[in-house]
Every structure is written in C-alpha cells, then in structure tokens.
Design an enzyme around this catalytic site. Structure first.
Site, PDB file in Angstrom:
ATOM      1  N   LYS A 258      30.659  49.623  18.050  1.00  0.00           N
ATOM      2  CA  LYS A 258      31.051  48.800  19.186  1.00  0.00           C
ATOM      3  C   LYS A 258      30.626  47.355  18.939  1.00  0.00           C
ATOM      4  O   LYS A 258      29.481  47.090  18.577  1.00  0.00           O
ATOM      5  CB  LYS A 258      30.398  49.330  20.463  1.00  0.00           C
ATOM      6  CG  LYS A 258      30.914  48.700  21.749  1.00  0.00           C
ATOM      7  CD  LYS A 258      30.348  49.418  22.967  1.00  0.00           C
ATOM      8  CE  LYS A 258      30.900  48.844  24.253  1.00  0.00           C
ATOM      9  NZ  LYS A 258      30.395  49.547  25.440  1.00  0.00           N
ATOM     10  N   GLU A 346      31.319  61.633  37.874  1.00  0.00           N
ATOM     11  CA  GLU A 346      31.009  61.311  39.266  1.00  0.00           C
ATOM     12  C   GLU A 346      30.865  62.553  40.140  1.00  0.00           C
ATOM     13  O   GLU A 346      30.006  62.603  41.031  1.00  0.00           O
ATOM     14  CB  GLU A 346      32.096  60.388  39.843  1.00  0.00           C
ATOM     15  CG  GLU A 346      32.108  58.991  39.254  1.00  0.00           C
ATOM     16  CD  GLU A 346      32.875  58.894  37.944  1.00  0.00           C
ATOM     17  OE1 GLU A 346      32.881  57.803  37.342  1.00  0.00           O
ATOM     18  OE2 GLU A 346      33.473  59.916  37.527  1.00  0.00           O
ATOM     19  N   ARG A 374      36.775  59.740  43.034  1.00  0.00           N
ATOM     20  CA  ARG A 374      36.908  60.955  42.232  1.00  0.00           C
ATOM     21  C   ARG A 374      36.000  62.073  42.726  1.00  0.00           C
ATOM     22  O   ARG A 374      36.103  63.206  42.273  1.00  0.00           O
ATOM     23  CB  ARG A 374      36.578  60.645  40.771  1.00  0.00           C
ATOM     24  CG  ARG A 374      37.290  59.416  40.248  1.00  0.00           C
ATOM     25  CD  ARG A 374      36.912  59.097  38.816  1.00  0.00           C
ATOM     26  NE  ARG A 374      37.675  59.920  37.899  1.00  0.00           N
ATOM     27  CZ  ARG A 374      37.706  59.728  36.586  1.00  0.00           C
ATOM     28  NH1 ARG A 374      37.015  58.750  36.046  1.00  0.00           N
ATOM     29  NH2 ARG A 374      38.422  60.501  35.814  1.00  0.00           N
TER      30      ARG A 374
END
Length: 621
Positions: A258, A346, A374
C-alpha cells in the site's frame, strides 16, 4: 492515445497513455515505464484534489495486468470498495478529467456507471464485490455466455466482512461457474488487517508458495494461484490467464504494498496515506492548516471518550476497521485491551457489543453513519430488543462532501427512529458533545446514539435557558411567537443566523435545540403549540427523520401548529462541498429564512413532500 495531463495550476506535460487495446502490445520495459508515470501522475493529482492515494499506488501493476489479461467491458471487472480503481479510470479514457476528481460536477472518487461503460458497480461499501460476481456468473451461465469472464478484485481488509464469506461459500460450491477472485493482499484496510484471516494470509505469504498448496481457499473449493508479486505486471498477467483457462472458481492471491513508490505513504504508520486532503506532494503533509484552531468532531469525540474511559473501567469501544477515522485511537493508546477492531464487519460489531453489554460492560460502537445501515437488524433485534446499554457514535452523519452518494450519512435517523427504546442525540457543539456522550454512557436501560458530522466544530452555542430538557437558544423579545425553529445538532448555527434575518423582517422567532431528538421530548409539541408555525431542520432524509417524528408527536398530542420539515431530498446526492450541498438543500441560513418566509405567507400550503434531487452543488453569489 490519450495523455496524462498536469494537475491544476501546473504546466502541461505531454505524457502518452495507452488505451486498453494498445496496452496489450507493450513490452515489459514499456510497462515498467508506464507504471512509474502513472504513480507520478497519481501523486501529483491526488495531492492536489484530495482522494484515496495509498490504495491506488499499490494497485498500479495489478490494474495494468487486469486490462492486459481481460477485455473490459465485455469481461466484467468489479473493484471492491472502488478505493483502488483510479488507474482503471485512467486506462479507460478519463485522464483528461482527473483534475476534477471528487470536485463538484467532476469525476467520482469511486467507480461510476454514469462515467464509463467500464464501471460496472458503484460500490464504495466494502465486501460486496464477490456477491456481485456470483450473480453475474449465474447470469452468464443462464445466458450461455461462457466466454465472458467475471473478475472480482477484493482486498484482504474487505475480505474480513461477513458478506464476502457468504459469497465465497456460494462461489466455491459451484465449480461449473467460473469466477476469478483477485485477492489484493497488502495486509491492511485503513489499519493492519486483524483476526484469524490476517494470520492465515501471513502464513501463506511467508511459506506456502506453491500454487497447489492446501489453504483456506482450496478447502472452500477454489483453485489457488499465488502468492504473486503484485508489482510484477507480467507475473500477475500470467496468473490471470491461467486462471481464466481453467473455467472454474479461482483465487489469484496478489501481494502488494500500500502506497508503493511514494515514501511518505509507505512510511505512514497510520494508514499509508489511505485518504488525503490537499497535501504537499514532496512530503505528504497537509498543504494548509486550519487558521481558526477549529477541531474536527471526530477528534473531539476521541478525546472525550478517552476521558470517560479513564474514569470508568466498564467502558469499552468497538469499531469496524476504522480505529483512527472514527476517533478511537486516543482510547486505544491508553487502554488497548478495551478497544476492539473487528474488521469490516458492522453486523458482528453490533452483536458483539450486545454480548459485551450482557457481560456487564458499556460498549461504545463507533461507525460511520453510512456503514451502520448494514447492521440495522442487529441494532433492532440484538441490542434494542434486549434493552441493552450500548452507545452508538455515528461519524460522518449527514452530508459528508466529496465521497458522494454512498458516504452521505443521510438515512440513519430515518432507519433508526423506528427502533423501540433507542435514544438519539445530536450535539450542536463541543460542550454538548461531551455532556451528551456522558449522559449516553450513563444510560443503563437501553441503547443510545450520538450523530456527528464530517466537519470542523464551530464555537460553543450557549443556551439562554433550559425548559423541560430543551435548550432555548434564541427567543424574540416582545413579539408574537411566529416561528419555532428546531435544528438538529450543528445546524443550530444556521438556524440562529436565520432567526436574526427573520427578526429584521418583523417576525418573532424561537430557536430550540432538543439535544435528544428521538424519542421526541413531550415538551416540544407544547412549545410548538405556542407558535404559528414550526420548522425542523436536519441533514437527514426528509422522509422518516427527526422532523417526521416531531410532526407525528404534534399530531398525537392534538397540536395543530403546522410542522414543515427541512431536510435532504429522497435521492442519492452527488459529491460536492458540504456547505454547498447543504445550501442547495435549503439547509443554510438563507434557505431556512426563505422557507419560513414562504410558510408565513401561506401557512396552510406547507411544502411539497419532496424537494427536487440535487443535480449539482449550489453556486452562491
């Protein structure tokens, strides 16, 4: 052949950029040169406009290989979350517009179907790509289109989401339906990936190099290729072509870095410059600082929670792969054993919080407002049904700005106002944030929720008086009580500005902050009854939000004062500056003033049930 343009304000430099067809004919040295130029382009432009930098720097060679091995859009390329799709945008004809990235009326920061036929899914909520791929593969089979590949690119962070595992279960169980899952493994989402999956992937990276080795993916029915060097375009391309030739479910495990090629990103311990505002390309540091010393709501919450946690050992915190973005880092530094990052999960976060509450703790669940969508079932059935003391803190509530439709936190009040026993607060300033957070954590007979905007907090707004729990922020002296303004949270500042403008026109105005907006305080309808009209103001959808609840409370108590709801339209709102989007929705001082003026001229008329959808940010004189 397109060119890579210079970022805004910089000299134009001709930089040829191949289209996908030309890309297939490039040699290895040419591909290496192109990757270098793409990285330079990303650094210059994203540092100028803001956006997701680290994920895209890590996906340059991977994206080149995808477009060499497959023929988009005939072959379907699905990028999970879209954080890693900038190079895909550049290779599919959008380089000339890249200076408008995340700007009003410009390119979206995520894949966008309205921008290009190459963008199939506008997903910026994680862990969805594999389910899209499963459905597409079924469609291809039903249509007899076996020559059209389905490719889903998903990060190891997104793979921690439960929905991804539901999809893997279905994909691996259908060997006759070919889907290529490209696992872009950089060991992180925002922060390092956590949990057993991270441990398993690390073990594969460190020792299980043979493609035929047994691992979690092969046990689920996939053929596995990898680990593949994610910065070797030809190596990735070879693995992708082999995967396609098998005509069955395959996982291609690509290991990337990354922030690759940009030292400030590679060395950033927080999140590898995952998302940046305007920064200096040479250093990666913010190019500007707030001159007024204003702090973000997120940072103020983080400090306030750490202070409460220091006083109460029963306070714990949970987040879903967003430790720093939701403000939990200060508490994690002081009390690492009491802060839990559960990955991009979540639903699990909410029900795990229910278990913690059952065990005698008071969990604070910090999640973006848009992502709590969600887990509504878990809030309803796992927390509220059991009347458990769990506090939810929703960051990025309301209009968020440049991230666009998927990130505006504009549905939480509509969805959560129906949850029995849930008390919802919206602090108007820093002092109310601290006091309401403490009050929420002190609540033991059910769940509580605070919603915070993505913005810098303004100065404290002190109440003139508190009446039955309501903060009176303004009242006109010696005038008829014409209009009651009921702003939600930080919109109090705009309501006060509107009150001053209306008073100049001779109207008597009261501004009240309910502090706790759901359920409606019984004193609020009584206060509304003393005014000719009442106007609620919220940056939530006008449908089913706080205003709807207040209007219903007035009807239930036979208060005949007309209640007009100012809020966001029932539409997907585009990206743009927060202030401009609020203004276009009529939620600034001018819009509130205009609405009250029109209503006072004809109180019986009210307003249409919906305002027009926002098509572009307001351009104010």
């Amino acid at each position: 052949m397109a060119h890579l343009p210079a970022p805004p304000g910089r000299a134009e430099v001709s930089c040829p950029l191949p289209d996908p067809a030309q890309l297939k004919d490039m040699s290895e040295p040419e591909l290496g040169d192109l990757a270098t130029r793409l990285r330079s382009f990303l650094i210059e432009h994203v540092c100028t406009t803001g956006g997701h930098l680290g994920p895209n720097l890590g996906a340059v060679e991977l994206t080149l290989a995808l477009h060499r091995a497959f023929e988009s859009p005939r072959d379907s390329l699905i990028f999970d979350t879209g954080h890693q799709a900038y190079v895909h945008k550049l290779l599919t004809g959008r380089s000339g517009k890249f200076g408008t990235l995340r700007q009003a009326g410009g390119l979206s920061g995520y894949p966008s179907r309205s921008e290009s036929v190459h963008d199939l899914v506008e997903n910026s909520h994680a862990s969805t790509a594999l389910s899209y791929a499963d459905g597409l593969a079924k469609a291809r089979a039903l249509n007899g289109e076996q020559d059209r590949a389905v490719v889903a690119v998903i990060g190891d962070g997104a793979l921690t989401g439960g929905m991804a595992w539901e999809a893997l279960n279905n994909l691996g169980g259908a060997p006759q339906r070919p889907v290529i899952v490209v696992l872009n493994d950089n060991g992180r989402s925002y922060a390092p990936t956590t949990g057993a999956l991270a441990t398993h992937l690390a073990a594969i990276r460190q020792g299980a190099g043979a493609a035929a080795c047994r691992n979690l993916f092969t046990d689920l029915g996939f053929t596995y290729f990898g680990p593949v060097d994610g910065h070797d375009t030809e190596g990735i391309e070879e693995a992708l072509r082999r995967a396609r030739a098998l005509s069955r479910p395959v996982v291609v495990h690509v290991v990337t870095v990354k922030g690759k090629g940009y030292n400030p990103a590679e060395q950033d311990a927080a999140d590898c410059l995952h998302a940046v505002g305007t920064v200096d390309p040479a250093t990666g540091h913010p190019a500007t600082t707030r001159s007024n010393g204003a702090r973000s709501w997120t940072s103020m919450f983080g400090q306030a929670l750490a202070e409460v946690a220091a006083e109460r050992e029963d306070v714990v915190a949970i987040t879903a792969a967003m430790l720093r973005p939701t403000g939990l880092h200060p508490m994690a530094q002081q009390f690492p054993q009491r802060v839990f990052d559960v990955g991009i999960a979540e639903q699990h976060a909410v029900t795990s919080a229910a278990g913690l509450a059952m065990g005698g703790f008071h969990p604070v669940v910090a999640i973006y407002a848009t992502f709590l969508n969600r887990a509504i079932d878990q809030v309803l059935m796992d927390v509220a049904l059991h009347r458990l003391p769990v506090t939810f803190v929703l960051d990025r509530a309301g209009v968020t700005g440049p991230d666009g439709p998927s990130h505006h936190g504009m549905w939480d009040l509509s969805l959560l106002s129906a949850v029995p026993g849930l008390r919802i607060a919206a602090p108007r300033d820093a002092s109310r944030l601290r006091s309401l957070l403490r009050a929420a954590i002190d609540t033991q007979d059910g769940p509580t929720l605070l919603r915070l905007p993505k913005a810098a907090a303004g100065p404290d707004i002190e109440a003139l008086a508190r009446i039955d729990g309501l903060d009176i922020l303004h009242r006109s002296p010696h005038r008829p009580l014409d209009a009651l303004l009921v702003p939600v949270g930080p919109l109090a500042e705009a309501a006060l500005e509107a009150a001053a403008l209306l008073e100049v026109e001779g109207l008597g105005v009261t501004v009240v902050d309910p502090r706790w907006i759901i359920p409606v305080d019984p004193a609020l309808p009584a206060l509304a009854a003393r005014h000719r009209v009442a106007v609620t103001i919220e940056d939530n959808s006008r449908t089913g939000g706080a205003g709807s609840a207040i209007a219903q409370a007035c009807r239930d108590t036979r208060v005949d004062t007309p209640v007009t709801v100012l809020g966001l339209p029932r539409a997907f709102i585009p990206h743009g500056p927060r202030s401009a989007l609020l203004a276009e929705a009529g939620l600034d001082a001018a819009g509130i003033t205009r609405a009250v003026r029109e209503l006072m001229a004809d109180p019986a008329a009210g307003f249409p049930s919906e305002r027009p959808a926002l098509s572009h940010p307001a351009r104010r004189p």
